[in-house]
Design a protein around this motif. Structure first.
Motif, mmCIF file in Angstrom:
data_model
loop_
_atom_site.group_PDB
_atom_site.id
_atom_site.type_symbol
_atom_site.label_atom_id
_atom_site.label_comp_id
_atom_site.label_asym_id
_atom_site.label_seq_id
_atom_site.Cartn_x
_atom_site.Cartn_y
_atom_site.Cartn_z
ATOM 1 N N THR A 3 0.825 -1.210 0.000
ATOM 2 C CA THR A 3 0.000 0.000 0.000
ATOM 3 C C THR A 3 0.859 1.259 0.000
ATOM 4 O OG1 THR A 3 -0.108 0.087 2.411
ATOM 5 C CG2 THR A 3 -1.846 -1.140 1.296
ATOM 6 N N TYR A 4 0.247 2.358 -0.407
ATOM 7 C CA TYR A 4 0.857 3.685 -0.333
ATOM 8 C C TYR A 4 -0.237 4.670 0.020
ATOM 9 C CZ TYR A 4 2.687 8.216 -1.571
ATOM 10 O OH TYR A 4 3.063 9.527 -1.513
ATOM 11 N N SER A 5 0.056 5.556 0.934
ATOM 12 C CA SER A 5 -0.870 6.628 1.281
ATOM 13 C C SER A 5 -0.037 7.881 1.528
ATOM 14 C CB SER A 5 -1.668 6.252 2.530
ATOM 15 O OG SER A 5 -2.631 7.243 2.796
ATOM 16 N N GLY A 6 -0.297 8.916 0.739
ATOM 17 C CA GLY A 6 0.464 10.148 0.899
ATOM 18 C C GLY A 6 0.324 11.062 -0.294
ATOM 19 N N PRO A 7 1.223 12.038 -0.397
ATOM 20 C CA PRO A 7 1.130 13.028 -1.459
ATOM 21 C C PRO A 7 1.368 12.411 -2.840
ATOM 22 C CG PRO A 7 3.174 13.323 -0.237
ATOM 23 C CD PRO A 7 2.378 12.281 0.481
ATOM 24 N N ALA A 8 0.683 12.968 -3.836
ATOM 25 C CA ALA A 8 0.821 12.502 -5.208
ATOM 26 C C ALA A 8 0.439 13.645 -6.152
ATOM 27 C CB ALA A 8 -0.083 11.297 -5.458
ATOM 28 N N ARG A 9 0.798 13.457 -7.415
ATOM 29 C CA ARG A 9 0.428 14.446 -8.420
ATOM 30 C C ARG A 9 -0.125 13.695 -9.625
ATOM 31 N NH1 ARG A 9 4.604 18.685 -8.726
ATOM 32 N NH2 ARG A 9 5.924 16.906 -9.111
ATOM 33 N N LEU A 10 -1.326 14.078 -10.059
ATOM 34 C CA LEU A 10 -1.984 13.469 -11.209
ATOM 35 C C LEU A 10 -1.752 14.362 -12.415
ATOM 36 C CD1 LEU A 10 -3.897 11.134 -12.057
ATOM 37 C CD2 LEU A 10 -5.797 12.681 -11.605
ATOM 38 N N THR A 11 -1.197 13.792 -13.492
ATOM 39 C CA THR A 11 -0.978 14.548 -14.724
ATOM 40 C C THR A 11 -2.069 14.166 -15.713
ATOM 41 O OG1 THR A 11 1.399 14.550 -14.336
ATOM 42 C CG2 THR A 11 0.663 15.107 -16.546
ATOM 43 N N LEU A 12 -2.851 15.173 -16.119
ATOM 44 C CA LEU A 12 -3.952 14.959 -17.049
ATOM 45 C C LEU A 12 -3.417 14.844 -18.476
ATOM 46 C CD1 LEU A 12 -6.470 17.533 -15.531
ATOM 47 C CD2 LEU A 12 -6.179 15.118 -14.965
ATOM 48 N N ALA A 51 -11.899 13.623 -16.458
ATOM 49 C CA ALA A 51 -10.710 12.857 -16.846
ATOM 50 C C ALA A 51 -11.076 11.399 -17.093
ATOM 51 C CB ALA A 51 -9.643 12.972 -15.757
ATOM 52 N N GLY A 52 -10.297 10.744 -17.943
ATOM 53 C CA GLY A 52 -10.555 9.344 -18.265
ATOM 54 C C GLY A 52 -9.277 8.541 -18.265
ATOM 55 N N ASP A 53 -8.897 8.045 -19.449
ATOM 56 C CA ASP A 53 -7.704 7.212 -19.600
ATOM 57 C C ASP A 53 -6.485 8.060 -19.953
ATOM 58 O OD1 ASP A 53 -9.351 5.066 -19.209
ATOM 59 O OD2 ASP A 53 -9.582 4.623 -21.338
ATOM 60 N N GLY A 54 -5.327 7.424 -19.901
ATOM 61 C CA GLY A 54 -4.092 8.058 -20.358
ATOM 62 C C GLY A 54 -3.486 9.050 -19.388
ATOM 63 N N LEU A 55 -3.740 8.868 -18.099
ATOM 64 C CA LEU A 55 -3.214 9.776 -17.086
ATOM 65 C C LEU A 55 -1.992 9.161 -16.416
ATOM 66 C CD1 LEU A 55 -6.602 10.704 -15.390
ATOM 67 C CD2 LEU A 55 -5.563 11.689 -17.426
ATOM 68 N N THR A 56 -1.219 10.011 -15.767
ATOM 69 C CA THR A 56 -0.047 9.551 -15.038
ATOM 70 C C THR A 56 -0.138 10.007 -13.592
ATOM 71 O OG1 THR A 56 1.294 9.738 -17.032
ATOM 72 C CG2 THR A 56 2.480 9.598 -14.949
ATOM 73 N N LEU A 57 0.135 9.107 -12.674
ATOM 74 C CA LEU A 57 0.172 9.434 -11.261
ATOM 75 C C LEU A 57 1.625 9.417 -10.817
ATOM 76 C CD1 LEU A 57 -1.729 10.023 -8.846
ATOM 77 C CD2 LEU A 57 -1.485 7.624 -8.241
ATOM 78 N N GLU A 58 2.079 10.521 -10.238
ATOM 79 C CA GLU A 58 3.467 10.643 -9.795
ATOM 80 C C GLU A 58 3.506 10.672 -8.275
ATOM 81 O OE1 GLU A 58 7.172 13.813 -10.047
ATOM 82 O OE2 GLU A 58 5.508 13.998 -11.452
ATOM 83 N N LEU A 59 4.326 9.805 -7.713
ATOM 84 C CA LEU A 59 4.527 9.748 -6.276
ATOM 85 C C LEU A 59 5.882 10.378 -5.953
ATOM 86 C CD1 LEU A 59 3.311 6.099 -5.607
ATOM 87 C CD2 LEU A 59 1.969 8.194 -5.708
ATOM 88 N N PRO A 60 6.179 10.631 -4.687
ATOM 89 C CA PRO A 60 7.488 11.187 -4.338
ATOM 90 C C PRO A 60 8.634 10.337 -4.902
ATOM 91 C CG PRO A 60 6.047 11.257 -2.447
ATOM 92 C CD PRO A 60 5.321 10.471 -3.515
ATOM 93 N N TYR A 61 9.778 10.969 -5.090
ATOM 94 C CA TYR A 61 10.984 10.315 -5.595
ATOM 95 C C TYR A 61 10.833 9.868 -7.047
ATOM 96 C CZ TYR A 61 11.508 10.305 -0.578
ATOM 97 O OH TYR A 61 11.521 10.688 0.744
ATOM 98 N N ASP A 62 10.013 10.610 -7.816
ATOM 99 C CA ASP A 62 9.854 10.387 -9.261
ATOM 100 C C ASP A 62 9.324 9.008 -9.632
ATOM 101 O OD1 ASP A 62 10.742 12.986 -9.867
ATOM 102 O OD2 ASP A 62 12.829 12.335 -9.751
ATOM 103 N N GLN A 63 8.558 8.399 -8.760
ATOM 104 C CA GLN A 63 7.911 7.131 -9.083
ATOM 105 C C GLN A 63 6.606 7.446 -9.801
ATOM 106 O OE1 GLN A 63 7.919 6.009 -4.908
ATOM 107 N NE2 GLN A 63 9.074 4.175 -5.446
ATOM 108 N N THR A 64 6.383 6.855 -10.994
ATOM 109 C CA THR A 64 5.178 7.151 -11.758
ATOM 110 C C THR A 64 4.490 5.873 -12.207
ATOM 111 O OG1 THR A 64 6.377 7.281 -13.853
ATOM 112 C CG2 THR A 64 6.102 9.340 -12.627
ATOM 113 N N GLY A 65 3.207 5.996 -12.439
ATOM 114 C CA GLY A 65 2.419 4.894 -12.955
ATOM 115 C C GLY A 65 1.283 5.406 -13.818
ATOM 116 N N SER A 66 0.866 4.603 -14.786
ATOM 117 C CA SER A 66 -0.255 4.959 -15.660
ATOM 118 C C SER A 66 -1.566 4.596 -14.975
ATOM 119 C CB SER A 66 -0.151 4.205 -16.987
ATOM 120 O OG SER A 66 1.024 4.580 -17.659
ATOM 121 N N VAL A 67 -2.519 5.516 -15.046
ATOM 122 C CA VAL A 67 -3.812 5.290 -14.400
ATOM 123 C C VAL A 67 -4.964 5.737 -15.299
ATOM 124 C CG1 VAL A 67 -2.968 5.466 -12.032
ATOM 125 C CG2 VAL A 67 -3.739 7.520 -13.204
ATOM 126 N N ALA A 68 -6.137 5.219 -14.996
ATOM 127 C CA ALA A 68 -7.385 5.632 -15.620
ATOM 128 C C ALA A 68 -8.376 5.942 -14.509
ATOM 129 C CB ALA A 68 -7.935 4.524 -16.512
#
Length: 92
Positions: A3-12, A51-68
């Protein structure tokens, strides 16, 4: 389960970055690996609501993942909770 719980940034899709708090987990049911969770943005506007598909979620330390976005619901008068489904490796 991880699990992860904390700050994040969603890129549209248009490149707009929205800061907020994420609560994520992996789910390994029946041999299917995946991850997802929720994102509570610091600001609420139509770009996030639509928002729909093709988004990116960025966590601290430049960890990113694709999300919908799989759903959006109102929390309070000024807050929403966005449900996310991740694809690919979990960034946490």
């Amino acid at each position: 389960m991880t699990t992860y719980s904390g700050p994040a940034r969603l890129t549209l899709v248009d490149g707009t970055r929205v800061s907020g708090m994420a609560s994520l987990s992996t789910n390994q049911r029946g041999g299917v690996d995946g991850w997802g969770g929720t994102f509570r943005p610091d600001r609420t506007d139509d770009d996030i609501r639509n928002a729909g598909d093709g988004l990116t979620l960025e966590l601290p330390y430049d960890q990113t993942g694709s999300v919908a976005v799989t759903g959006v619901r109102k929390l309070l008068a000024t807050q929403i909770l966005v449900s996310l489904a991740g694809s690919g490796p979990a960034p946490f």
